[in-house]
Design a protein around this motif. Sequence first.
Motif, short mmCIF file in Angstrom:
data_model
loop_
_atom_site.label_atom_id
_atom_site.label_comp_id
_atom_site.label_asym_id
_atom_site.label_seq_id
_atom_site.Cartn_x
_atom_site.Cartn_y
_atom_site.Cartn_z
N HIS A 188 -13.72 5.75 -7.29
CA HIS A 188 -14.08 5.47 -5.93
C HIS A 188 -14.97 4.47 -5.68
O HIS A 188 -14.75 3.66 -4.77
N SER B 233 0.63 -1.17 0.19
CA SER B 233 -0.07 -0.06 -0.12
C SER B 233 0.72 1.36 -0.08
O SER B 233 2.14 1.19 0.19
N CYS C 276 -0.22 5.12 -8.30
CA CYS C 276 -0.30 6.52 -8.06
C CYS C 276 1.00 7.42 -8.03
O CYS C 276 1.08 8.43 -8.36
N ASN D 76 0.55 -0.65 -4.07
CA ASN D 76 -0.60 -0.08 -4.91
C ASN D 76 0.10 1.40 -5.24
O ASN D 76 -0.60 2.19 -5.98
N HIS E 140 -9.67 6.92 -2.44
CA HIS E 140 -9.37 5.51 -3.09
C HIS E 140 -10.74 4.82 -2.97
O HIS E 140 -11.73 5.27 -3.62
N THR E 141 -10.78 3.54 -2.44
CA THR E 141 -12.14 2.87 -2.84
C THR E 141 -12.99 3.05 -1.69
O THR E 141 -14.03 2.23 -1.49
N ARG F 223 -10.22 11.31 -9.22
CA ARG F 223 -10.87 11.45 -7.92
C ARG F 223 -11.50 12.78 -7.54
O ARG F 223 -11.56 13.51 -8.38
N SER G 268 -9.62 -1.10 -7.41
CA SER G 268 -8.69 -0.25 -7.72
C SER G 268 -7.77 -0.46 -9.08
O SER G 268 -7.33 0.51 -9.54
N THR H 147 -4.83 -2.39 0.77
CA THR H 147 -5.24 -2.07 -0.51
C THR H 147 -6.39 -3.02 -1.15
O THR H 147 -6.58 -4.11 -0.62
N GLN I 46 -0.75 9.35 -2.19
CA GLN I 46 -1.00 8.61 -1.05
C GLN I 46 -0.13 9.10 0.02
O GLN I 46 0.98 9.54 -0.18
#
Lengths: 142, 774
Positions: free
Chosen positions: B727, B142, B173, B169, B661-662, B655, B445, B440, B370
């Motif tokens: 998301h 993550s 990003c 993840n 994120h989710t 976003r 995603s 994550t 992030q």
Amino acid sequence: MKIALALRELHRAEKALVRDLLKMSDRHHAEPEIHHVARDLARWSRDHVRALADAGRPYGLELGAEVAERSGPLAPVRTAVSELLSTRPEPGVLLLADLRRLHRACAGCRWTGNCWRRERRPSRTTTCWPWRAAATRTHCAS
Amino acid sequence: MRRDAIADPWGARTPYGPGQSWPVRVDSQLADGLTEDDVDRWVPTAAVLHSNGDGLELAVKDGRLVGVRGRAADRVNHGRVDPKDLYGWQANASPDRLTTPLVRRDGRLVEASWDEAMGLVAGRSRALLDERGPSSIGFYTSGQLFCEEYYTLAAIAHGAIGTNHLDGNTRLCTATAAAALKETFGCDGQPGSYTDVDHADVIALYGHNVAETQSVLWSRMLDRLAGPNPPSLLCVDPRDTPVARAATVHLAPLPGTNLALMNALLHEIIARDWVDHDYLDRCTVGFDQLAALVADYPPERAAEICRIPAARIREAAALLGGAQRLLSTVLQGFYQAHQATAAAVQVNNINLVRGMLGRPGRGVLQMNGQPTAENTRECGADGDLTGFRNWANDAHVTELADLWNLEVKQIPHYAPPTHAMQIFRYAENGSLRLLWVSATNPAVSLPDLARIRSILSQDRLFLVVQDVFLTETAELADVVLPAAMWGEKTGGFTNADRTVHLSEKAVDPPGQARPDLDIFLDYARRMDFRDRDGQPFPPWHDAETAFEAWKRASAGRPCDYTGLSYGKLRQRAIQWPCDAEHPDGTERLYVDGKFFARPGYCEDYGRDLVTGGPADQNEYRAVNPDGKAMLKAAEYLPPREMPSAEHPFALITGRTIYQFHTRTKTGRVPELRDAAPEVWVEMSEQDAKAHDLSEGDLAEITTPRGAVRARVRIRGIRDGVLFLPFHYGYWGTDDPSGRHRAANELTITDWDPVSKQPLFKTAAAAMRRAEGTR
Ligand code: SF4
């Protein structure tokens, strides 16, 4: 006439390379990186074929400037087989063999890229063959 | 100051002028009916719902979180708090937190003891190591854990197990930020500082909707804009964002054409000789090649490719060319596109060509998405080796092996560490049999979700998911491990401008949930990993000993932490490198025109920007023997999936300010959930009209991979472009019609050849009105 001979040979090798690359791309459709990069390389090789055709004219050579954009009538079959085998490990071995063969084929086409267009496209990052052969290096390990 | 951060996300202006200090404004939010007098204690931490790294304090009362406030003295935010953080702490106390391990029995997840769950994970790992070797095990982590946790994971994966398959993840990003810095400077490491905003006279934002992704940084820019001698903004974004509306020049290129635009901007800057030749001679290599390549990109050519007026490109170039103090920032609009690294590298090139680096207001910020993505990078949990070491430099690998007291051959370095998309490919072809996912949610995603679901649901894949909620991914797991959240554990935490915060434990985790660090270390003990002397590996046992170990791993590397300690970080946040020579940290890198790029020191030998083929040390040494900054460039290539008659729209995903994120956290917070409860699609007025759609109608968007239904929002966005927020997954919905909500049902399995960052900004889509839904 040595140059004419060399040009003819390079042109043959480069055309064969385009076909190899396209076949490679289709045979490994399930490997996104192979599939896409092989097509990128094939596009460059087509550029080289055109450049060679231009270069041959002053030497009285009639080299074809165009190469097919598909790997031949079996293209859909190759792609379908790759997709069918996408969850199996065996194509990995095949991939390794294909990459090796391709690496040798690339070496056979050296001196075609930059040399003809050095002044215009001097960036090694885009047209130098040894640099490009390195692109096949990444994928051998898993 | 309390504020309604939903209606007014950026809060009241506190204007200031160039070179002045950004005024303090302390934001806070407490649970209903409480005042600061009711709070038992304030516990320092930093923002966890974006990458800005704002310094916060959590309010604790009777062992529970009851609020948050900004830290006035913090260098990042001067007291301000992003709307997500003002409300987001409530997610910790959600009733549906995971509180006990779960294991799959007869197809169902049932409660189990830690012993049972970890026994299963260790048992399967052992069996796989014996039968299939280290490459059958992979980790996907993550950008939201702590530095100690990533370092531990890197030591376990690359060291103890010896698998190459570890990534974060962060691949989605921040991979391109790291890759672009490596290509230009030979090494990762953010050159600039947020304080550059205080000094800049031109701020250029490339694909960086800072207003929504880093709202506090945008407040800083808004305060400059409201003060004397404000900076001019250049915005490159196909959408009419708040940044675009505030910009002096807004360029809205067609998605998938960023590189053509960048090449044209460089073309103009060089053609008009807005060039610092002295800086170029002293500090860079490659100018001639760069100039030759961009010579092919006059603004007229880019105008045709990007479909924007050539005059506008010239205006933008003039703004950049006339800047005295140029700050450039880059984010997902560039990073999640094809040719991402090549485009981001051109941003570096603009600053280099103009000699704009390492001085107040002159900087580059290759951003990330992030909170702790930077730690994932520096600790080596993201497809790099620990401490920005070079996997292709044997001396670096040996150094790491000595540090860990392991055999060199134990650390895989026959190829670059495996990137996330390739890890999933290995799981798909069956060579990878255990995948351990921490913090994550790839089932929402990652791109091309139907494919990802089929990979994660395979019987032969043993899926371990370590998280705080039962995410869409956890639902597919064989073992679910309940983790402690931010605020429930202690660790170091580094933001996009290298600022290290210490985030301290404020409350206990619920039920049996445990810190991620404890889970990783528990695994190591059960696996009985040993070093060369037969001692348990990793040798550390808690957060602070892990931090001390990480400091040793960072010693002498660009991300040097040796001058930091928990004690020092309790006083204030500090930017790395921080060592004996720089006890107060380092505000800007490369102030003296010296780089981390010497062939024996650099993190990476670079890649071909078009194919991604890696160079070796000899090739690197030939080009850059003295370790200067490298001006690289590449030709523009059209994206592989272009709008066509059948799929005429360019689809981009992205976003919104209220969700992260989710939505695992933000969707469980009433204020944030209600601020953006449902997926929507943005389109231009003309496109809506042409499809007989009005605001609020239901549209169906399809690509060759799937379909999504979303309510129409008519906004300022280029004609021919659709925007979907990514998301929205499937928890909290009973979607009877199947999988029609997650934007990633539509996105393509393809990535930038250099950074391996997946493309979320270039897919071709069709759109129509969904039946019977006016
Ligand atoms: S090495 Fe590259 S530039 Fe040199 S001759 Fe061969 S292809 Fe041309």
